[in-house]
Design a protein around this motif. Structure first.
Motif, PDB file in Angstrom:
ATOM      1  N   LEU A   4       0.845  -1.193   0.000  1.00  0.00           N
ATOM      2  CA  LEU A   4       0.000   0.000   0.000  1.00  0.00           C
ATOM      3  C   LEU A   4       0.882   1.245   0.000  1.00  0.00           C
ATOM      4  N   PRO A   5       0.555   2.245  -0.835  1.00  0.00           N
ATOM      5  CA  PRO A   5       1.382   3.456  -0.893  1.00  0.00           C
ATOM      6  C   PRO A   5       1.100   4.381   0.287  1.00  0.00           C
ATOM      7  N   ALA A   6       2.144   4.810   0.973  1.00  0.00           N
ATOM      8  CA  ALA A   6       2.008   5.674   2.147  1.00  0.00           C
ATOM      9  C   ALA A   6       2.331   7.117   1.791  1.00  0.00           C
ATOM     10  N   THR A   7       1.642   8.016   2.446  1.00  0.00           N
ATOM     11  CA  THR A   7       1.962   9.431   2.303  1.00  0.00           C
ATOM     12  C   THR A   7       3.245   9.760   3.048  1.00  0.00           C
ATOM     13  N   SER A   8       3.910  10.814   2.629  1.00  0.00           N
ATOM     14  CA  SER A   8       4.993  11.377   3.430  1.00  0.00           C
ATOM     15  C   SER A   8       4.377  12.243   4.523  1.00  0.00           C
ATOM     16  N   SER A   9       5.172  12.590   5.499  1.00  0.00           N
ATOM     17  CA  SER A   9       4.646  13.393   6.610  1.00  0.00           C
ATOM     18  C   SER A   9       4.195  14.769   6.155  1.00  0.00           C
ATOM     19  N   PHE A  10       4.738  15.262   5.045  1.00  0.00           N
ATOM     20  CA  PHE A  10       4.373  16.601   4.572  1.00  0.00           C
ATOM     21  C   PHE A  10       3.009  16.615   3.883  1.00  0.00           C
ATOM     22  N   GLU A  11       2.397  15.442   3.754  1.00  0.00           N
ATOM     23  CA  GLU A  11       1.068  15.330   3.142  1.00  0.00           C
ATOM     24  C   GLU A  11      -0.013  15.081   4.185  1.00  0.00           C
ATOM     25  N   ASN A  12       0.348  15.083   5.482  1.00  0.00           N
ATOM     26  CA  ASN A  12      -0.562  14.673   6.557  1.00  0.00           C
ATOM     27  C   ASN A  12      -0.726  15.762   7.611  1.00  0.00           C
ATOM     28  N   THR A  13      -1.754  15.580   8.419  1.00  0.00           N
ATOM     29  CA  THR A  13      -1.867  16.290   9.693  1.00  0.00           C
ATOM     30  C   THR A  13      -1.402  15.342  10.788  1.00  0.00           C
ATOM     31  N   ASP A  14      -0.490  15.818  11.641  1.00  0.00           N
ATOM     32  CA  ASP A  14      -0.007  14.960  12.720  1.00  0.00           C
ATOM     33  C   ASP A  14       0.575  15.810  13.843  1.00  0.00           C
ATOM     34  N   LEU A  15       0.774  15.155  14.964  1.00  0.00           N
ATOM     35  CA  LEU A  15       1.274  15.794  16.178  1.00  0.00           C
ATOM     36  C   LEU A  15       2.641  15.202  16.500  1.00  0.00           C
ATOM     37  N   TYR A  16       3.607  16.063  16.849  1.00  0.00           N
ATOM     38  CA  TYR A  16       4.965  15.609  17.112  1.00  0.00           C
ATOM     39  C   TYR A  16       5.457  16.111  18.465  1.00  0.00           C
ATOM     40  N   VAL A  17       6.126  15.220  19.173  1.00  0.00           N
ATOM     41  CA  VAL A  17       6.819  15.596  20.396  1.00  0.00           C
ATOM     42  C   VAL A  17       8.261  15.114  20.271  1.00  0.00           C
ATOM     43  N   SER A  18       9.112  15.604  21.154  1.00  0.00           N
ATOM     44  CA  SER A  18      10.520  15.225  21.145  1.00  0.00           C
ATOM     45  C   SER A  18      10.833  14.392  22.372  1.00  0.00           C
ATOM     46  N   TYR A  19      11.787  13.470  22.230  1.00  0.00           N
ATOM     47  CA  TYR A  19      12.266  12.786  23.427  1.00  0.00           C
ATOM     48  C   TYR A  19      13.561  13.423  23.926  1.00  0.00           C
ATOM     49  N   TRP A  20      13.796  14.685  23.523  1.00  0.00           N
ATOM     50  CA  TRP A  20      14.954  15.450  23.994  1.00  0.00           C
ATOM     51  C   TRP A  20      14.525  16.838  24.467  1.00  0.00           C
ATOM     52  N   HIS A  21      13.955  17.643  23.562  1.00  0.00           N
ATOM     53  CA  HIS A  21      13.528  18.984  23.976  1.00  0.00           C
ATOM     54  C   HIS A  21      12.064  18.983  24.405  1.00  0.00           C
ATOM     55  N   HIS A  22      11.551  20.156  24.786  1.00  0.00           N
ATOM     56  CA  HIS A  22      10.260  20.240  25.473  1.00  0.00           C
ATOM     57  C   HIS A  22       9.180  20.946  24.643  1.00  0.00           C
ATOM     58  N   TYR A  23       9.234  20.782  23.319  1.00  0.00           N
ATOM     59  CA  TYR A  23       8.257  21.461  22.467  1.00  0.00           C
ATOM     60  C   TYR A  23       7.363  20.451  21.753  1.00  0.00           C
ATOM     61  N   VAL A  24       6.056  20.756  21.757  1.00  0.00           N
ATOM     62  CA  VAL A  24       5.071  19.990  21.006  1.00  0.00           C
ATOM     63  C   VAL A  24       4.839  20.741  19.703  1.00  0.00           C
ATOM     64  N   GLN A  25       4.740  20.006  18.575  1.00  0.00           N
ATOM     65  CA  GLN A  25       4.625  20.663  17.279  1.00  0.00           C
ATOM     66  C   GLN A  25       3.508  20.037  16.448  1.00  0.00           C
ATOM     67  N   LEU A  26       2.939  20.845  15.601  1.00  0.00           N
ATOM     68  CA  LEU A  26       1.862  20.414  14.707  1.00  0.00           C
ATOM     69  C   LEU A  26       2.350  20.449  13.273  1.00  0.00           C
ATOM     70  N   GLN A  27       2.056  19.389  12.543  1.00  0.00           N
ATOM     71  CA  GLN A  27       2.305  19.343  11.100  1.00  0.00           C
ATOM     72  C   GLN A  27       0.958  19.306  10.392  1.00  0.00           C
ATOM     73  N   GLU A  28       0.750  20.224   9.486  1.00  0.00           N
ATOM     74  CA  GLU A  28      -0.427  20.197   8.608  1.00  0.00           C
ATOM     75  C   GLU A  28       0.057  20.035   7.180  1.00  0.00           C
TER      76      GLU A  28
END
Length: 688
Positions: A425-449
């Motif tokens: 099945l063909p998957a989208t890249s992250s730049f084609e999605n809405t998603d939520l990102y956190v880091s396991y190093w720094h303390h910022y939550v980020q949104l990708q649209e």
């Protein structure tokens, strides 16, 4: 953003990397033409690695899978024909329904990890679907499981020193991590600290890019890290360099530890580790007398038979000197727990009718495919490439060849794993999605649209499992929810006070929002160990059959300075396979610019070991053991102690070459957490 043809748009790096960088995507005529760092990101500040700088080449790669396919050749041959999404979903749902009727839902297993770190991509609709289906559970323990368990036994809560604080450090010890290649922004902070007078000590089995930067590089034998830490403890106690007030107030078991480490003299530890006794003394004194002192624990040292104990032992050191009370001191193993989301709302375990369903450790996937009874009859792989990244890939490949195994792979490329699939099945890249990102190093939550339209007929993980749920007749509302609704549910988690103030609306406006780190100020008074203290002595470990005090336990497969291979040993060399600079696990292994930079797999071998085998620099060699073999070129170097060979990077199979380092690595489990033991591997080498 998705509908604007030209401009510069914010994005998030989706890779399994602690930095989780803020990006800017430059679009012309609707296409990404350049990827740069976002200078407005508070931590990454516009700097990105060369891997991500070439992300557009991966997104628009000519080999990208753009429509569903069905296998028409033999498994592993990579021959497929194009089908429609309706046909693909009907085929998968029909097979799942048939398997559920005939063999039960436990005959189906999902296999995924963090090829995309988006929370919705790997901890959302997919988990809901397999919970509702009743499939076998996957223990996702291939990366940090052993070390996380070791840290948790000692410290409880899975958080440590904040990145910004490390600027204040006067001594920085990077222990078992090539962070120049894997955590570049921590390196930037270290360099700023060095300009203010800080010293950098690197402890590793291999003088990698990070070791080459060090003020003092300390090489040691693989898997002996806990012995070195215990030797430091011996010196600290013996010389009266511990912080008695801190030990009394914040720790449990310091008197037992004080007595226990008396046997770990510098001479004894030197014999084990290969580190000179005077260096062990000097390191311990430097650590005690320099403040703030910060220890950055890498990923590699936990990938041993004794990996959990290694992290557990090193994590005790800041308690002995009281560095947890000093801004810029302390230690880091992972800061991911600060950003813990509402996993029950995301994954919906309540949809599972049988909570006692079997759990399969992903490190044992090859063995599970070959021997599990009742057998796995279907494998659904996404965000992972087990034919390359899993241990003992010979077993994995043999399992994937089973004609009675119905395999589905959802990916951007026809990976080594996908070549064994029945449906791709063909998957989208992250730049084609809405998603939520956190880091396991720094303390910022980020949104990708979405920044670009979906390429070809690709679909996100959320979409795929929503379609499969509908085809299976799963009518629960959980399968109708939008990405935005799922993000709100993930962030609605009063049990984690660090999430206070983070909202979807705030992320849509600001892109990156900082966790509420005010709660970190009471860190030492809110530890989640049974005693509420740093447990230098752990009764829980004793109950689990583990030594309750930090202890050096030799590797099950491997050598130290005392336990050397005997005369005529078939595999007298330790084999370590850390990441290279231009790939991230197997990601980017098919991007020409990056493979050109890395050229080809190399086996770094010490001059003594090369001479004993008649090997010259550049020779084609074979590395082998009872599990498999690996074709590679020799690079003669003294970057590690004699008896250790190093091969960096996970390479895709090309042109019939056997280039899988993990053909050699064992699928045993580590001492804690069910973790992987990639680096507890013995081999021999010969000219090809």
């Amino acid at each position: 953003m998705i509908h604007e043809e030209n401009g510069i748009f914010p994005a998030v790096c989706p890779l399994d990397c602690p930095d989780t960088c803020g990006l800017l995507l430059h679009k012309e005529n609707g296409k990404i033409v350049k990827v740069t760092g976002n200078p407005d990101h508070p931590i990454t500040q516009g700097a990105i690695c060369n891997k991500v700088r070439n992300m557009a080449e991966r997104v628009y790669h000519p080999e990208r899978v753009l429509y569903p396919m069905k296998r028409i050749g033999a498994k592993g041959e990579g021959k497929f024909e194009r089908i429609t999404w309706d046909e693909a979903i009907a085929e998968i749902a029909g097979r799942f329904q048939e398997l559920t009727r005939e063999h039960g839902p436990e005959s189906i297993l999902p296999y995924n990890f963090y090829g995309n770190m988006g929370i919705l991509s790997v901890e959302g609709m997919d988990r809901r679907f397999f919970n509702r289906l009743g499939a076998s559970k996957l223990q996702r323990a291939i990366c940090t499981a052993a070390g996380s368990a070791g840290w948790e036994y000692t410290m409880g809560f899975g958080g440590g020193t904040s990145p910004e604080e490390t600027l204040k450090a006067k001594l920085i010890i990077v222990w078992g991590g090539n962070i120049v290649s894997t955590n570049m922004h921590q390196v930037a902070l270290i360099e700023k600290a060095r300009k203010q007078g800080a010293k950098l000590v690197v402890i590793d089995v291999h003088r990698n890019r990070t070791g080459q930067r060090a003020d003092w590089f300390i090489p040691l034998y693989p898997g002996t890290d806990s012995a070195l830490a215990l030797g430091m403890m011996h010196v600290l106690f013996a010389r009266g360099l511990v912080n008695e007030e801190f030990l009394e107030r914040y720790t449990l078991g310091h008197e037992e530890l004080r007595e226990h480490v008396k046997t770990y003299t510098p001479l004894h530890v030197s014999a084990i580790t290969g580190v000179p006794a005077e260096d062990i003394e000097a390191l311990a004194i430097m650590y005690a007398e320099t403040s703030p002192a910060y220890i950055h624990m890498g990923n590699g040292l936990q990938h041993h038979d004794n990996g959990g104990m290694a992290i557990r032992t090193i994590s005790c050191l800041p308690a002995l000197t009281g560095q947890w009370l000093v801004p810029g001191g302390g230690a880091f193993k992972s800061n991911g727990a600060y950003a813990n989301m509402n996993s029950d709302a995301l994954e919906r375990p309540d949809l599972r009718s049988d909570a006692q369903v079997r759990t399969i450790n992903m490190n044992r996937i090859g063995e599970a495919l070959l021997t599990l009874d009742p057998p796995i009859r279907s494998l659904f792989v996404y965000c992972s490439n087990p034919a390359v990244v899993a241990p003992d890939t010979g077993k994995v490949e043999q399992g994937l060849r089973r004609e009675d195994l119905f395999t589905v792979v959802h990916d951007l490329f026809l990976t080594d794993t996908a070549k064994y699939a029945d449906i791709v099945l063909p998957a989208t890249s992250s730049f084609e999605n809405t998603d939520l990102y956190v880091s396991y190093w720094h303390h910022y939550v980020q949104l990708q649209e979405p920044v670009i339209p979906v390429q070809g007929e690709s679909k996100s993980n959320v979409e795929v499992f929503r379609l499969l749920a509908a085809a299976m007749g799963f009518g629960e509302e959980a399968f109708q929810e939008t990405e935005e609704e799922m993000i709100r549910q993930a962030l609605n988690y009063p049990d984690n006070p660090y999430l206070e103030g983070i909202s979807l609306e705030g992320l849509q406006e600001n892109r990156a929002m900082k966790l509420n780190m005010a709660h970190q100020q009471r860190y030492l008074d809110a530890l989640t160990t049974p005693s509420g203290k740093i447990e230098l002595y752990s009764a829980r470990m004793a109950d689990a059959g583990l030594p309750p005090l930090p202890t050096y336990i030799p590797l099950y497969e491997g050598y130290d300075g005392v336990n050397r291979p005997g005369e005529g040993s078939p595999y007298p060399l330790m084999f370590v396979s850390p990441p290279n600079h231009s790939f991230l696990n197997s990601t980017f292994g098919n991007v020409e610019k990056l493979t050109t930079l890395e050229k080809s797999p190399l086996l770094q071998i010490h001059p003594q070991d090369a001479a004993a085998r008649g090997i010259e620099d550049g020779d084609d060699v074979i590395v082998w053991n009872d599990r498999g073999s690996y074709q590679i070129k020799a690079n003669i170097t003294d970057k590690m102690l004699p008896g250790t060979v190093v091969s960096q990077g996970l390479w895709w199979g090309r042109d019939g070459q056997r280039r899988r380092a993990n053909a050699l690595t064992p699928d045993r489990l580590a001492d804690m957490g069910g973790g992987a033991v990639f680096f507890s591997t013995v081999v021999d080498v010969k000219r090809q």
